[in-house]
Motif scaffolding. Sequence first.
Motif, short mmCIF file in Angstrom:
data_model
loop_
_atom_site.label_atom_id
_atom_site.label_comp_id
_atom_site.label_asym_id
_atom_site.label_seq_id
_atom_site.Cartn_x
_atom_site.Cartn_y
_atom_site.Cartn_z
N GLU A 196 -19.13 35.41 3.16
CA GLU A 196 -19.39 34.83 1.82
C GLU A 196 -18.51 33.60 1.60
OE1 GLU A 196 -20.24 39.20 -0.11
OE2 GLU A 196 -18.94 37.84 -1.23
N ALA A 197 -17.25 33.71 2.06
CA ALA A 197 -16.32 32.61 1.85
C ALA A 197 -16.77 31.33 2.56
CB ALA A 197 -14.92 33.02 2.33
N LEU A 198 -17.51 31.49 3.65
CA LEU A 198 -17.96 30.32 4.42
C LEU A 198 -19.34 29.82 3.99
CD1 LEU A 198 -16.76 31.45 7.96
CD2 LEU A 198 -15.83 29.56 6.62
N SER A 199 -19.94 30.48 3.02
CA SER A 199 -21.28 30.07 2.57
C SER A 199 -21.26 28.67 2.00
CB SER A 199 -21.79 31.05 1.51
OG SER A 199 -21.91 32.33 2.05
N GLN A 200 -22.31 27.91 2.33
CA GLN A 200 -22.33 26.51 1.91
C GLN A 200 -23.34 26.23 0.81
OE1 GLN A 200 -22.89 24.77 5.75
NE2 GLN A 200 -20.69 24.50 6.08
N SER A 201 -24.05 27.26 0.40
CA SER A 201 -24.98 27.06 -0.71
C SER A 201 -25.09 28.37 -1.48
CB SER A 201 -26.36 26.67 -0.17
OG SER A 201 -26.92 27.76 0.54
N GLN A 202 -25.63 28.29 -2.67
CA GLN A 202 -25.81 29.48 -3.50
C GLN A 202 -26.76 30.46 -2.83
OE1 GLN A 202 -24.29 30.66 -6.30
NE2 GLN A 202 -22.87 28.97 -5.95
N ALA A 203 -27.80 29.91 -2.18
CA ALA A 203 -28.78 30.79 -1.51
C ALA A 203 -28.13 31.55 -0.37
CB ALA A 203 -29.95 29.94 -0.99
N GLN A 204 -27.29 30.84 0.39
CA GLN A 204 -26.60 31.47 1.52
C GLN A 204 -25.62 32.54 1.01
OE1 GLN A 204 -24.26 28.79 4.05
NE2 GLN A 204 -25.61 29.35 5.75
N LEU A 205 -24.92 32.19 -0.06
CA LEU A 205 -23.96 33.13 -0.65
C LEU A 205 -24.69 34.38 -1.15
CD1 LEU A 205 -21.07 33.78 -1.64
CD2 LEU A 205 -21.63 32.60 -3.76
N LEU B 283 -27.52 35.61 -0.09
CA LEU B 283 -28.00 36.41 1.04
C LEU B 283 -26.84 37.17 1.68
CD1 LEU B 283 -30.24 37.26 2.97
CD2 LEU B 283 -29.83 35.17 4.28
N GLU B 284 -25.71 36.48 1.90
CA GLU B 284 -24.55 37.15 2.51
C GLU B 284 -24.07 38.29 1.61
OE1 GLU B 284 -23.30 36.97 5.40
OE2 GLU B 284 -23.89 35.04 6.22
N ARG B 285 -24.06 38.04 0.31
CA ARG B 285 -23.59 39.07 -0.64
C ARG B 285 -24.55 40.27 -0.65
NH1 ARG B 285 -21.18 36.76 -5.92
NH2 ARG B 285 -19.51 36.39 -4.45
N ALA B 286 -25.85 39.94 -0.60
CA ALA B 286 -26.85 41.03 -0.60
C ALA B 286 -26.68 41.89 0.64
CB ALA B 286 -28.25 40.43 -0.65
N ILE B 287 -26.43 41.26 1.79
CA ILE B 287 -26.23 42.03 3.03
C ILE B 287 -24.93 42.82 2.96
CG2 ILE B 287 -25.74 41.79 5.51
CD1 ILE B 287 -27.83 39.54 5.56
N GLU C 170 -31.03 32.22 10.72
CA GLU C 170 -30.83 30.79 10.44
C GLU C 170 -30.34 30.56 9.02
OE1 GLU C 170 -34.54 28.91 11.35
OE2 GLU C 170 -34.52 29.75 13.37
N LYS C 171 -30.62 31.54 8.15
CA LYS C 171 -30.21 31.38 6.75
C LYS C 171 -28.79 31.88 6.53
CE LYS C 171 -34.95 32.13 5.29
NZ LYS C 171 -35.86 33.23 4.95
N LEU C 172 -28.25 32.60 7.50
CA LEU C 172 -26.90 33.15 7.34
C LEU C 172 -25.84 32.15 7.79
CD1 LEU C 172 -27.45 36.79 8.65
CD2 LEU C 172 -27.06 36.10 6.29
N VAL C 173 -24.63 32.40 7.37
CA VAL C 173 -23.49 31.56 7.77
C VAL C 173 -23.27 31.72 9.27
CG1 VAL C 173 -21.00 31.26 7.48
CG2 VAL C 173 -22.41 31.91 5.53
N ALA C 174 -23.03 30.59 9.97
CA ALA C 174 -22.72 30.67 11.40
C ALA C 174 -21.26 31.08 11.54
CB ALA C 174 -22.95 29.32 12.05
N LEU C 175 -21.03 32.23 12.11
CA LEU C 175 -19.67 32.75 12.22
C LEU C 175 -19.18 32.64 13.66
CD1 LEU C 175 -20.20 35.99 10.13
CD2 LEU C 175 -18.81 34.05 9.44
#
Lengths: 179, 65
Positions: free
Chosen positions: A111-120, A122-126, B10-15
């Motif tokens: 989540e900390a590395l997310s670059q957009s609200q949509a990415q954040l 999705l990461e939060r939902a997962i 592709e939509k997830l953060v690249a870790l």
Amino acid sequence: MSDEREWVTGLRAGDPTAFDAVFTAYRKRVYGYLVRMTRRADAAEDLLQETFLRLSQHATTLRDDTNLSAWLFTVAHRLVISWARARQVRAQLAGELPADEPAGPSLTPAEALSQSQAQLALERAIANLPEPFREVILLVGVEGMSPSEVADILGIRADLVRQRLARARAQLADHRSSP
Amino acid sequence: MSDDLENISEKLVALDVDPARAADIASVGRRGLGTHPPRRRTIEAVVVGAILLSFLVWALWKVFG
């Protein structure tokens, strides 16, 4: 011969370049899985090291037809289970955290590395999915594995994987649609 | 794969792990090549098996002996 076959042959022969090739090919995938399962970068790094150490220790006993992806994710999955159990025991002994700690308000590494609200979102939902659902989403949705491959990795039936996947997708959709 | 899961990676953060830590991990892995995992688990399994077997033998002896 495919890369994977060559790598397995190299590993069986104790070839360090084969190990490096496998590490380069799978490092990010396994690390991504570990970070999203543990929600902690330090734990994920330790488990990544342990996963690849086990690969090198078992290299000479690998079968020619070893599926490296399945092998590595099976080890990573088992390490996550052991890590979670040990953490739960420590927490219960210390009387600190509840047995199944939900994702708190602090950000996970992803989540900390997310670059957009949509990415954040999705990461939060997962991150908020229960662990059994999260791992099938990661293995099927992110790693592109089939339910039967995931069933082998998790040591459960394929229909149970499909069931968990359906429930995970429903929860993911709920999380993502909620503000 | 269904639509909602398609391209999810592709939509997830690249870790990725920190490069210095990655180099350490690779180095540990290379050093481990050809070695074998600790024998502790095998020894533990043998000891537990021996204890269970001796208990079973003792129980059978008590019942039928």
